[in-house]
Enzyme design. Sequence first.
Site, PDB file in Angstrom:
ATOM      1  N   GLY A  89       1.067  -1.278   0.026  1.00  0.00           N
ATOM      2  CA  GLY A  89      -0.022  -0.021   0.119  1.00  0.00           C
ATOM      3  C   GLY A  89       0.840   1.378  -0.021  1.00  0.00           C
ATOM      4  N   CYS A  90       1.908   1.257   0.736  1.00  0.00           N
ATOM      5  CA  CYS A  90       2.713   2.305   0.880  1.00  0.00           C
ATOM      6  C   CYS A  90       3.529   2.509  -0.310  1.00  0.00           C
ATOM      7  CB  CYS A  90       3.549   2.464   2.084  1.00  0.00           C
ATOM      8  SG  CYS A  90       2.910   2.252   3.584  1.00  0.00           S
ATOM      9  N   THR A  91       3.936   1.544  -0.884  1.00  0.00           N
ATOM     10  CA  THR A  91       4.684   1.696  -2.321  1.00  0.00           C
ATOM     11  C   THR A  91       3.590   2.392  -3.480  1.00  0.00           C
ATOM     12  OG1 THR A  91       5.943  -0.168  -1.759  1.00  0.00           O
ATOM     13  CG2 THR A  91       5.813   0.641  -4.135  1.00  0.00           C
TER      14      THR A  91
END
Length: 157
Positions: free
Chosen positions: A46-48
């Site tokens: 998700g953060c990527t």
Amino acid sequence: MTERLSPGDPAPGFTLPDSTGKDVSLSDFRGESVVVYFYPAAGTPGCTKQACDFRDHLAELNDAGFQVLGVSPDKPEKLAKFVEAEGLTFPLLSDPDRQVLTAWGAFGEKKNYGRIVQGVIRSTFIIDADGKIAKALYNVRATSHVAKLIRDLGLAS
């Protein structure tokens, strides 16, 4: 419950190391509009996705006068690997003791798969040129968030 920021509040100041170990202060951007986003962990799916969305829309945001800063509890070394792996072109800042995350209301109780846990609350803030909060968005989605932000800022063509 962690205190949340609201539009009109002064943005809490900070100085944090970036992925190269260089200190970056919010006050460095006084007179400019800034997007500050808080995310749980570099390199996670998700953060990527979120970081790559900011990367892919950075020119559009910069052209509209917005600088972008990402903040997580990751150490600079991990951020450096993330920046290199994803070709990120904006500063990622390290807050391992979570003091800045807490000051911005981006660390505290949250639901994770139905359980209440302590952690980073994925959040995005728009800071105006005077250093005040223009928008405070808590519990944002990792995917499609940047496109929605651009629409909300009136930048979508």
